[in-house]
Design a protein around this motif. Sequence first.
Motif, PDB file in Angstrom:
ATOM      1  N   PRO A 137       1.168  -3.319 -10.234  1.00  0.00           N
ATOM      2  CA  PRO A 137       0.699  -3.656  -8.961  1.00  0.00           C
ATOM      3  C   PRO A 137      -0.153  -2.544  -8.501  1.00  0.00           C
ATOM      4  N   ASN A 138      -0.055  -1.295  -8.640  1.00  0.00           N
ATOM      5  CA  ASN A 138      -0.884  -0.232  -8.212  1.00  0.00           C
ATOM      6  C   ASN A 138      -2.189  -0.188  -8.992  1.00  0.00           C
ATOM      7  N   LYS A 139      -2.159  -0.639 -10.350  1.00  0.00           N
ATOM      8  CA  LYS A 139      -3.114  -0.482 -11.111  1.00  0.00           C
ATOM      9  C   LYS A 139      -4.093  -1.830 -10.746  1.00  0.00           C
ATOM     10  N   LYS A 140      -3.720  -2.808 -10.285  1.00  0.00           N
ATOM     11  CA  LYS A 140      -4.394  -4.157  -9.974  1.00  0.00           C
ATOM     12  C   LYS A 140      -4.861  -3.709  -8.594  1.00  0.00           C
ATOM     13  N   LEU A 141      -3.980  -3.252  -7.670  1.00  0.00           N
ATOM     14  CA  LEU A 141      -4.446  -2.977  -6.295  1.00  0.00           C
ATOM     15  C   LEU A 141      -5.803  -1.986  -6.348  1.00  0.00           C
ATOM     16  N   ASN A 142      -5.770  -0.884  -7.274  1.00  0.00           N
ATOM     17  CA  ASN A 142      -6.944  -0.023  -7.420  1.00  0.00           C
ATOM     18  C   ASN A 142      -8.121  -0.642  -7.826  1.00  0.00           C
ATOM     19  N   GLU A 143      -7.753  -1.482  -8.868  1.00  0.00           N
ATOM     20  CA  GLU A 143      -8.978  -2.289  -9.227  1.00  0.00           C
ATOM     21  C   GLU A 143      -9.608  -3.335  -8.391  1.00  0.00           C
ATOM     22  N   LEU A 144      -8.579  -4.055  -7.352  1.00  0.00           N
ATOM     23  CA  LEU A 144      -9.185  -4.888  -6.292  1.00  0.00           C
ATOM     24  C   LEU A 144     -10.026  -3.875  -5.384  1.00  0.00           C
ATOM     25  N   ARG A 145      -9.446  -2.791  -4.924  1.00  0.00           N
ATOM     26  CA  ARG A 145      -9.986  -1.762  -4.073  1.00  0.00           C
ATOM     27  C   ARG A 145     -11.437  -1.332  -4.261  1.00  0.00           C
ATOM     28  N   GLN A 146     -11.609  -1.174  -5.553  1.00  0.00           N
ATOM     29  CA  GLN A 146     -12.667  -0.571  -6.275  1.00  0.00           C
ATOM     30  C   GLN A 146     -13.895  -1.852  -6.115  1.00  0.00           C
ATOM     31  N   ASP A 147     -13.426  -2.830  -6.364  1.00  0.00           N
ATOM     32  CA  ASP A 147     -14.274  -4.119  -6.490  1.00  0.00           C
ATOM     33  C   ASP A 147     -14.740  -4.424  -4.977  1.00  0.00           C
ATOM     34  N   SER A 148     -13.832  -4.529  -4.107  1.00  0.00           N
ATOM     35  CA  SER A 148     -14.046  -4.666  -2.455  1.00  0.00           C
ATOM     36  C   SER A 148     -15.123  -3.509  -2.018  1.00  0.00           C
ATOM     37  N   ILE A 149     -14.660  -2.435  -2.186  1.00  0.00           N
ATOM     38  CA  ILE A 149     -15.643  -1.167  -1.664  1.00  0.00           C
ATOM     39  C   ILE A 149     -16.928  -1.335  -2.274  1.00  0.00           C
ATOM     40  N   SER A 150     -17.016  -1.722  -3.658  1.00  0.00           N
ATOM     41  CA  SER A 150     -18.669  -1.807  -4.225  1.00  0.00           C
ATOM     42  C   SER A 150     -19.354  -2.944  -3.516  1.00  0.00           C
ATOM     43  N   TYR A 151     -18.676  -4.208  -3.285  1.00  0.00           N
ATOM     44  CA  TYR A 151     -19.172  -5.269  -2.952  1.00  0.00           C
ATOM     45  C   TYR A 151     -19.636  -4.760  -1.345  1.00  0.00           C
ATOM     46  N   LEU A 152     -18.787  -4.203  -0.524  1.00  0.00           N
ATOM     47  CA  LEU A 152     -19.174  -3.982   0.775  1.00  0.00           C
ATOM     48  C   LEU A 152     -20.396  -2.792   0.854  1.00  0.00           C
ATOM     49  N   LEU A 153     -20.396  -1.825   0.081  1.00  0.00           N
ATOM     50  CA  LEU A 153     -21.439  -0.760   0.100  1.00  0.00           C
ATOM     51  C   LEU A 153     -22.707  -1.494  -0.540  1.00  0.00           C
ATOM     52  N   ASN A 173       0.844  -1.101  -0.026  1.00  0.00           N
ATOM     53  CA  ASN A 173      -0.027   0.149   0.117  1.00  0.00           C
ATOM     54  C   ASN A 173       0.816   1.277  -0.034  1.00  0.00           C
ATOM     55  N   PHE A 174       2.095   1.085   0.490  1.00  0.00           N
ATOM     56  CA  PHE A 174       2.798   2.358   0.645  1.00  0.00           C
ATOM     57  C   PHE A 174       3.868   2.550  -0.358  1.00  0.00           C
ATOM     58  N   ASN A 175       4.015   1.352  -1.440  1.00  0.00           N
ATOM     59  CA  ASN A 175       4.645   1.240  -2.452  1.00  0.00           C
ATOM     60  C   ASN A 175       6.191   1.058  -2.132  1.00  0.00           C
ATOM     61  N   LYS A 176       6.456   0.245  -1.071  1.00  0.00           N
ATOM     62  CA  LYS A 176       7.916   0.134  -0.418  1.00  0.00           C
ATOM     63  C   LYS A 176       8.547  -1.025  -1.202  1.00  0.00           C
ATOM     64  N   ASP A 177       9.768  -1.012  -1.385  1.00  0.00           N
ATOM     65  CA  ASP A 177      10.665  -2.294  -1.570  1.00  0.00           C
ATOM     66  C   ASP A 177      10.573  -3.216  -0.341  1.00  0.00           C
ATOM     67  N   PHE A 178      10.290  -4.311  -0.556  1.00  0.00           N
ATOM     68  CA  PHE A 178      10.142  -5.280   0.432  1.00  0.00           C
ATOM     69  C   PHE A 178      10.402  -6.650   0.328  1.00  0.00           C
ATOM     70  N   ILE A 179      10.507  -7.497   1.393  1.00  0.00           N
ATOM     71  CA  ILE A 179      10.465  -9.003   0.966  1.00  0.00           C
ATOM     72  C   ILE A 179       9.810  -9.460   2.171  1.00  0.00           C
ATOM     73  N   SER A 180       8.670 -10.330   1.742  1.00  0.00           N
ATOM     74  CA  SER A 180       7.513 -11.161   2.356  1.00  0.00           C
ATOM     75  C   SER A 180       8.297 -12.472   2.929  1.00  0.00           C
ATOM     76  N   VAL A 181       8.596 -12.946   4.170  1.00  0.00           N
ATOM     77  CA  VAL A 181       9.378 -14.090   4.404  1.00  0.00           C
ATOM     78  C   VAL A 181       8.092 -15.053   4.613  1.00  0.00           C
ATOM     79  N   ILE A 182       8.084 -16.090   3.979  1.00  0.00           N
ATOM     80  CA  ILE A 182       6.806 -17.119   4.052  1.00  0.00           C
ATOM     81  C   ILE A 182       6.731 -17.505   5.521  1.00  0.00           C
ATOM     82  N   LYS A 183       5.597 -17.639   5.970  1.00  0.00           N
ATOM     83  CA  LYS A 183       5.339 -18.164   7.219  1.00  0.00           C
ATOM     84  C   LYS A 183       4.477 -19.520   6.742  1.00  0.00           C
ATOM     85  N   ARG A 184       5.614 -20.555   7.269  1.00  0.00           N
ATOM     86  CA  ARG A 184       5.242 -21.939   6.565  1.00  0.00           C
ATOM     87  C   ARG A 184       3.783 -22.498   7.268  1.00  0.00           C
ATOM     88  N   ASN A 185       3.619 -22.086   8.333  1.00  0.00           N
ATOM     89  CA  ASN A 185       2.293 -22.741   9.017  1.00  0.00           C
ATOM     90  C   ASN A 185       0.975 -21.835   8.445  1.00  0.00           C
TER      91      ASN A 185
END
Length: 354
Positions: free
Chosen positions: A333-349, A284-296
């Motif tokens: 990624p921002n384009k996809k996130l915005n599409e997902l955000r609008q879809d989720s907002i529409s669903y919730l409302l 969301n903050f557009n940072k360089d990052f690594i997500s270390v897998i949580k195996r469980n």
Amino acid sequence: MKKIGIITIHSDLNYGAFLQAFALTSFLRKNGYDASIIDYRKIPNHPRLYKFPLNIIYKLYNLPRLYRYRSFISPMLSKYRYNSLKELSSFNEEYDLLITGSDQIWNPLCGGLGKLNPAYFLAFAPNNRYKKIAYGSSVGSYIFNKEEQIQVKQWLNDFTHLSTRELAGSQQLESFLHRKVKVVLDPTLLIDKEEWLKYSKKCTITEKYVLVYYIDELDEVVSYARKIADYYGWKVALITNMAKKHPNVDIKIPHCGPAQFLWLFDKAEYIVTNSFHGTAFAINFNKDFISVIKRNSPQRAQTLLNNVGLPERLLTNIEDVDKLPSHINYDEPNKKLNELRQDSISYLLNAIEN
């Protein structure tokens, strides 16, 4: 104006739990609803079972953090507080509808009872009085047994809308509920970076740093951060409530509240996390990052990263750090996130209004 009650995990001292609860309530208020969090205080998932005098020392050490948490969330809470299921059974508040979610409220290992918690299925609320909606309710990696499936189906039968955060959770629920369970964004992603930063507060860090935010397996997560920090000549900064200093950490950040958490994520050069919400805020903050897998419990991060087109940021081997590009291009990624955000907002409302 519709009055909405939200029940979720909000009383644990966990940044993700607090911020997702805050996000959903804030989003609904911004969209014209009178929303508040039903102040049900479950037993913490991982209580610190220290004996005297360590239990007193631990509580005193964490008082500054507790104050920052409570002051951040208190404006969102309902008028009444419920400390047990027995107290919740007398629930009679004037809401037009109730929402359960988000976070791992349907995971028996996170509900505070060691088994399914009926509170998070709105079992305390009469069906003929309240409309019921589930938004982003998660089962984590938990698999319901047959007996649990029967109980869950009974509790969810009167919900008008069901949704969860993970594809695996949606598929599991659909397999025995025999109805649609939509995959939506976590509430923290309904709010963009600019809105989040309105609630941030500055910390006293002047050096460039790789931020570590972890749930468990600290040594593994820090090892990734140390490798990146050494390459760029940065410091390793750790958000922690531990008094003891880690040998591979340069900057220990204790007593950090949600507002400071937001500032630290925004100012970090790089983020290393094994937390779902750590991954969500990094994206969301557009940072360089690594997500270390949580195996469980990799499902939550996997679903999110796949949906925004960043599956390669989920790592299982420290050697794979060298294979990643030095910076993330966030255009797609921002384009996809915005599409997902609008879809989720529409669903919730739509779930609220129809």
